[in-house]
Write an enzyme that holds these catalytic residues in place. Structure first.
Site, PDB file in Angstrom:
ATOM      1  N   ARG A 231      -6.224-115.225  65.684  1.00 52.78           N
ATOM      2  CA  ARG A 231      -5.333-115.477  66.805  1.00 52.78           C
ATOM      3  C   ARG A 231      -5.067-116.977  66.890  1.00 52.78           C
ATOM      4  O   ARG A 231      -5.961-117.791  66.655  1.00 52.78           O
ATOM      5  CB  ARG A 231      -5.936-114.969  68.129  1.00 52.78           C
ATOM      6  CG  ARG A 231      -5.953-113.452  68.279  1.00 52.78           C
ATOM      7  CD  ARG A 231      -4.555-112.885  68.417  1.00 52.78           C
ATOM      8  NE  ARG A 231      -4.534-111.447  68.663  1.00 52.78           N
ATOM      9  CZ  ARG A 231      -4.469-110.516  67.725  1.00 52.78           C
ATOM     10  NH1 ARG A 231      -4.455-110.877  66.437  1.00 52.78           N
ATOM     11  NH2 ARG A 231      -4.422-109.246  68.038  1.00 52.78           N
ATOM     12  N   GLU A 260       2.887-118.945  69.543  1.00 47.51           N
ATOM     13  CA  GLU A 260       3.771-118.251  68.594  1.00 47.51           C
ATOM     14  C   GLU A 260       4.760-117.306  69.264  1.00 47.51           C
ATOM     15  O   GLU A 260       5.814-116.999  68.692  1.00 47.51           O
ATOM     16  CB  GLU A 260       2.941-117.450  67.588  1.00 47.51           C
ATOM     17  CG  GLU A 260       2.163-116.297  68.198  1.00 47.51           C
ATOM     18  CD  GLU A 260       1.317-115.549  67.166  1.00 47.51           C
ATOM     19  OE1 GLU A 260       1.421-114.321  67.124  1.00 47.51           O
ATOM     20  OE2 GLU A 260       0.562-116.196  66.422  1.00 47.51           O
ATOM     21  N   HIS A 292       2.619-114.094  61.728  1.00 51.33           N
ATOM     22  CA  HIS A 292       1.721-113.042  62.217  1.00 51.33           C
ATOM     23  C   HIS A 292       2.031-111.710  61.528  1.00 51.33           C
ATOM     24  O   HIS A 292       2.310-110.700  62.176  1.00 51.33           O
ATOM     25  CB  HIS A 292       1.835-112.895  63.735  1.00 51.33           C
ATOM     26  CG  HIS A 292       0.619-112.271  64.361  1.00 51.33           C
ATOM     27  ND1 HIS A 292       0.205-112.572  65.625  1.00 51.33           N
ATOM     28  CD2 HIS A 292      -0.266-111.357  63.889  1.00 51.33           C
ATOM     29  CE1 HIS A 292      -0.880-111.863  65.923  1.00 51.33           C
ATOM     30  NE2 HIS A 292      -1.184-111.119  64.878  1.00 51.33           N
TER      31      HIS A 292
END
EC number: 1.1.1.272
Length: 322
Positions: A231, A260, A292
């Protein structure tokens, strides 16, 4: 048990197709909502106790209250992490929250790819080739078998990464609160001081937020590489950028980034990006940024949808027996 209903929020087309294909096999009626869950669409499928959300859905106490009023008792998030949900508020309201532990192989494979790309300077090589500059880079790559890799977190993904690292013949150090596999576990500071590569595989919570910040970076080896497929807020981006600029770190490969949600999963080709950290990192030849996407495989999609459905069915069965 009669057919149960599940409301699926924040659902992309490939996820929707998988839910439509798998739901009938389990006797489930899936209501697909493209938008992320919000206060305004909490009543989109009344009488469904169970809902499914994606990791892009920020679920605050006010949204949870709207869901509770709509009769929702159970949330299954299509992710391993639950940091996008106010779990404290959910517990207070009597709403159960579960994650989906899909196969770790997708993220573990991607982590290995990022490690190899980082130590072999792939970004610089590809950039040069795209400009038709075929000269060899003066900065030679490194051989993984000569390096020590520190794995932070030995849950399912961390374990899968370690299994893959062993095949490369490198030395592996590990740090984790729970010692679940045969590996050389060491204190966190010792891992940082002795690892050529540090890769992060812990959940995001109050204890792990900024697990890598100024003090931790200063303890790392000169020229070490940082890999993050966990993360974004595990890493203090301000301190990371400083360490890359001054040469303390040799490079980074990041599939996740603090903040993000401002740009990942969006087409930003026609609009400016204001995040200065992202722009600085992208300009660096020794930094790889991906949006991601480590989890994003067909296998993980099937696992996620099937386990989401099973989670909801298990909850309904428990409700019947209470």
């Amino acid at each position: 048990m009669n057919n149960i209903g599940i409301t699926v929020y924040g659902c992309e087309q490939d996820e929707a197709d998988a839910f439509h294909a798998l739901s009938p096999r389990f006797g489930v009626m899936a209501t697909i909502i493209n938008a992320n869950v919000s206060e305004s669409n909490a009543k989109s499928a009344p009488f469904n106790q169970c809902i499914s959300v994606g990791h892009k859905s920020e679920i605050s106490a006010s949204i949870l209250l709207a869901l509770k009023r709509a009769g929702v008792k159970y949330i299954s998030t299509r992710s391993i992490g639950c940091n996008h949900i106010d779990t404290t508020a959910a517990k207070r309201m009597g709403i159960t929250v579960d994650n989906v532990a899909y196969s770790p192989d997708s993220v573990a494979d991607y982590t290995m790819m990022l490690i190899l790309m980082a130590v072999r300077n792939v970004k610089s090589i590809v950039r040069s080739v795209e400009k038709h500059d075929f000269r060899l880079d003066s900065d030679r790559g490194k051989v993984l078998s000569d390096m020590t890799v520190g794995v932070v977190g030995t849950g399912q993904i961390g374990k899968a990464v370690i299994e893959r690292l062993r095949g490369f013949g490198c030395k592996v150090l590990a740090y984790s609160r729970s010692r679940s596999i045969e590996v050389n576990y060491v204190p966190f500071d010792e891992l940082l001081q002795n690892s050529d590569i540090v890769t992060l595989h812990v959940p995001l919570n109050t204890d792990t937020h900024y697990i890598i910040s100024h003090e931790q970076i200063q303890r790392m080896k000169q020229g070490a590489f940082l890999i993050n497929t966990g993360r974004g807020p595990l890493v203090d981006t301000y301190e990371l950028v400083k360490a890359l600029e001054n040469g303390k770190l040799g490079g980074a490969a990041l599939d996740v980034l603090e903040g993000e949600e401002e740009f990942f999963y969006s087409d930003c080709t026609q609009k400016p990006i204001d995040n200065q950290f992202l722009l600085k990192l992208q300009r660096m030849p020794n930094v790889i940024i991906t949006p991601h996407t480590a989890y994003y495989t067909e296998q993980a999609l099937r696992d996620t949808v099937e386990k989401t459905i099973k989670n909801c069915l298990d909850f309904e069965r428990r409700q019947e027996h209470e």
